[in-house]
Design an enzyme around this catalytic site. Sequence first.
Site, mmCIF file in Angstrom:
data_model
loop_
_atom_site.group_PDB
_atom_site.id
_atom_site.type_symbol
_atom_site.label_atom_id
_atom_site.label_comp_id
_atom_site.label_asym_id
_atom_site.label_seq_id
_atom_site.Cartn_x
_atom_site.Cartn_y
_atom_site.Cartn_z
ATOM 1 N N GLU A 165 25.240 -11.938 94.740
ATOM 2 C CA GLU A 165 26.222 -10.553 94.502
ATOM 3 C C GLU A 165 26.952 -10.533 96.298
ATOM 4 O O GLU A 165 27.690 -9.494 95.614
ATOM 5 C CB GLU A 165 26.369 -9.806 93.646
ATOM 6 C CG GLU A 165 26.079 -9.985 92.094
ATOM 7 C CD GLU A 165 26.137 -9.226 91.503
ATOM 8 O OE1 GLU A 165 27.061 -7.452 92.021
ATOM 9 O OE2 GLU A 165 25.324 -9.183 90.011
ATOM 10 N N GLU A 270 22.118 -15.212 84.059
ATOM 11 C CA GLU A 270 22.200 -14.043 83.338
ATOM 12 C C GLU A 270 23.069 -14.191 81.932
ATOM 13 O O GLU A 270 23.796 -13.166 82.079
ATOM 14 C CB GLU A 270 22.861 -12.938 84.500
ATOM 15 C CG GLU A 270 21.757 -12.617 86.145
ATOM 16 C CD GLU A 270 22.157 -11.357 86.208
ATOM 17 O OE1 GLU A 270 23.322 -10.206 86.213
ATOM 18 O OE2 GLU A 270 21.790 -11.649 87.639
HETATM 19 O O1 9MR Z 1 20.874 -4.674 83.476
HETATM 20 C C1 9MR Z 1 21.321 -4.427 84.500
HETATM 21 C C2 9MR Z 1 21.528 -2.652 84.442
HETATM 22 O O2 9MR Z 1 20.037 -2.011 83.430
HETATM 23 C C3 9MR Z 1 21.062 -2.263 85.294
HETATM 24 O O3 9MR Z 1 20.915 -0.671 85.891
HETATM 25 C C4 9MR Z 1 21.359 -2.192 86.801
HETATM 26 C C5 9MR Z 1 22.110 -2.052 87.889
HETATM 27 O O4 9MR Z 1 20.380 -2.412 88.827
HETATM 28 O O5 9MR Z 1 21.270 -4.124 86.936
HETATM 29 C C6 9MR Z 1 22.398 -4.854 85.570
HETATM 30 O O6 9MR Z 1 21.353 -6.305 85.815
HETATM 31 C C7 9MR Z 1 23.045 -6.915 86.853
HETATM 32 C C8 9MR Z 1 21.840 -7.742 87.704
HETATM 33 O O7 9MR Z 1 20.895 -7.270 88.196
HETATM 34 C C9 9MR Z 1 22.652 -8.805 88.747
HETATM 35 N N1 9MR Z 1 24.060 -8.808 88.137
HETATM 36 C C10 9MR Z 1 24.625 -7.931 87.327
HETATM 37 C C11 9MR Z 1 23.532 -7.348 86.002
HETATM 38 C C12 9MR Z 1 24.887 -6.611 85.148
HETATM 39 O O8 9MR Z 1 25.368 -5.132 85.504
#
Ligand code: 9MR
Length: 358
Positions: A165, A270
């Site tokens: 990102e 994802e």
């Molecule tokens: O699903 C993940 C959530 O449990 C966490 O709290 C969050 C912060 O670390 O990250 C979420 O996963 C993200 C992923 O790592 C990167 N792309 C977006 C995902 C959804 O927010």
Amino acid sequence: MKKYWLLIWAVVVATSGCLKGQDDPVFPSPDLTIPQDENVTLQSALPFPIGAAVNNGLIRSRAPYRDVVIKEFNSLTAENAMKFSQLHPAENTYTWTEADFLVEFARQNNKRVHGHTLIWYKNPPSWVMNYQGDAAAWDRLLKNHIQTVISHFKGKVVSWDVVNEAIAENGTLRDCIWLQKLGPEYISKSFIYAHEADPDALLFYNDYGHEYGPTKRNGILKLVNDLKAQGVPIHGIGLQMHTRYNMADKNIADAINTAAATGLKVHIAEVEISMNPDNIQDLTYSAGLAAQQKAKYEFLVRTFNAIPKNQQFGITTWNVGDSDSWIRGEYNRPDWPLPFDDNYNRKAAYQGILDGVK
Ligand code: 9MR
């Protein structure tokens, strides 16, 4: 007599409320599942790897979750266990237990492990945010983190989201601690350091919003094409695809096909298809919504399956059952974004995934 029946009715209503167990899902999916066919699984039916992001707590505590992960998927991503804060909470402290648990679970069950994620604007722990040092010190910090993590999992984790990102919605580089301290080269450096630590690992740039439209997508494509042109070791592009049921098919096709045009491997990394992007608090999951979700999953899989075979790294859903998704908690709304319902029954969306390769 009337009063007597009223009393019984009141007791029945009250007791049925009490009988609701603590583990009952907050938003139970209605009876909208497809029949279980023991001869069919996603991993056996699909001609490319099919993965899920997984949560160690659920693997340990919820047998149906663990069973579905083992049965249906052949690739795993840690939803959180390999992020910077989780692995490297203090400058001289690495905490491997959770990530090692996942890697061992994958090994025992013969699953590929995709690493997520080394460098992300969102995840630096406070020691990084407060770190004092010149550019050379920041460079060492970046290199040490990447190389320590990759070396730890060498031979066990086949691929990494090296940078996650880095592009903002307007298509330019997102402001973040790494950009501030190291300039735009933090991205190429991350890939170079990762490759030094494990020359066999496949290295991905991962982002969301390719399907929003050209503004962000062009920024992402320019970034990866520039990296390629500079000879930076990058092997793949991850399209997160946190999308929604009413996203136009054309946008999804443009996202996947422009990524494939880079020549890199493509990971739909994802996926979930949100059914309630407008945050309607009393929405229920209907047969109509289920059919739309099925069609969207099918389209996505069909489009992915049409890109060149050697570029198909795989499709990964962001967790397994609807109640496991980050969406409900994040947006505080009912939603049903995944191919399995709250009880790990197969939804119409599951059938959509299968139909996408027919
Ligand atoms: O699903 C993940 C959530 O449990 C966490 O709290 C969050 C912060 O670390 O990250 C979420 O996963 C993200 C992923 O790592 C990167 N792309 C977006 C995902 C959804 O927010």
